[in-house]
Design an enzyme around this catalytic site. Structure first.
Site, PDB file in Angstrom:
ATOM      1  N   ASN A  13       0.975  -1.091   0.057  1.00 27.14           N
ATOM      2  CA  ASN A  13       0.048  -0.025   0.065  1.00 27.14           C
ATOM      3  C   ASN A  13       0.846   1.411   0.048  1.00 27.14           C
ATOM      4  O   ASN A  13       2.062   1.239   0.392  1.00 27.14           O
ATOM      5  CB  ASN A  13      -0.918  -0.037   1.081  1.00 27.14           C
ATOM      6  CG  ASN A  13      -2.108  -1.040   1.022  1.00 27.14           C
ATOM      7  OD1 ASN A  13      -2.341  -1.320  -0.100  1.00 27.14           O
ATOM      8  ND2 ASN A  13      -2.129  -1.653   2.262  1.00 27.14           N
ATOM      9  N   CYS A  14       0.270   2.322  -0.244  1.00 31.61           N
ATOM     10  CA  CYS A  14       0.942   3.681  -0.520  1.00 31.61           C
ATOM     11  C   CYS A  14       1.550   4.108   0.993  1.00 31.61           C
ATOM     12  O   CYS A  14       1.085   3.681   1.979  1.00 31.61           O
ATOM     13  CB  CYS A  14      -0.269   4.679  -0.735  1.00 31.61           C
ATOM     14  SG  CYS A  14       0.391   6.270  -0.794  1.00 31.61           S
ATOM     15  N   PRO A  15       2.737   4.424   1.009  1.00 32.18           N
ATOM     16  CA  PRO A  15       3.490   5.009  -0.063  1.00 32.18           C
ATOM     17  C   PRO A  15       4.613   4.003  -0.786  1.00 32.18           C
ATOM     18  O   PRO A  15       5.277   4.429  -1.550  1.00 32.18           O
ATOM     19  CB  PRO A  15       4.297   6.188   0.597  1.00 32.18           C
ATOM     20  CG  PRO A  15       4.643   5.590   2.041  1.00 32.18           C
ATOM     21  CD  PRO A  15       3.318   4.753   2.286  1.00 32.18           C
ATOM     22  N   ASP A  40      -2.580  -1.422  -5.447  1.00 31.87           N
ATOM     23  CA  ASP A  40      -3.136  -0.588  -4.511  1.00 31.87           C
ATOM     24  C   ASP A  40      -3.876   0.553  -5.523  1.00 31.87           C
ATOM     25  O   ASP A  40      -3.526   0.901  -6.463  1.00 31.87           O
ATOM     26  CB  ASP A  40      -1.872   0.378  -3.910  1.00 31.87           C
ATOM     27  CG  ASP A  40      -2.591   1.553  -2.959  1.00 31.87           C
ATOM     28  OD1 ASP A  40      -3.768   1.576  -2.870  1.00 31.87           O
ATOM     29  OD2 ASP A  40      -1.620   2.467  -2.463  1.00 31.87           O
ATOM     30  N   ASP A  46      -1.569   8.345  -7.243  1.00 34.24           N
ATOM     31  CA  ASP A  46      -0.232   8.617  -6.884  1.00 34.24           C
ATOM     32  C   ASP A  46       0.897   8.535  -7.859  1.00 34.24           C
ATOM     33  O   ASP A  46       1.674   9.414  -7.797  1.00 34.24           O
ATOM     34  CB  ASP A  46       0.022   7.295  -5.693  1.00 34.24           C
ATOM     35  CG  ASP A  46      -0.750   7.481  -4.590  1.00 34.24           C
ATOM     36  OD1 ASP A  46      -1.430   8.467  -4.176  1.00 34.24           O
ATOM     37  OD2 ASP A  46      -0.787   6.481  -3.970  1.00 34.24           O
TER      38      ASP A  46
END
Length: 75
Positions: A13-15, A40, A46
């Site tokens: 998942n981010c980041p 994600d 992003d």
């Protein structure tokens, strides 16, 4: 689409997908292409922001079965 290096960030998942891409891009030469695979859902937004902020070119986004592939050309 051809590419010079591939990063599998599926399941992260981010980041983390962005961080892995940033590290891989630093190891490429100018003009080379990086493929990043991500699962994600926020990664589309992003990677578009990442490309705008860093000057790398987002060449293409492919989507299939809740997975995305991003092709970034190093500046």
């Amino acid at each position: 689409m051809s590419f010079d290096r591939e990063v599998d960030a599926r399941g992260l998942n981010c980041p983390l997908p962005i961080l892995r891409a940033k590290k891989a891009l630093a190891e490429l030469q100018s003009g080379q292409v990086l493929k990043v695979m991500s699962s994600d859902p926020g990664s589309q937004r992003d990677f578009q922001a990442f490309a705008r902020q860093t000057g790398h070119e987002l060449l293409r986004i492919d989507a299939a079965d809740r997975e995305w592939s991003f092709y970034l050309k190093r500046r």
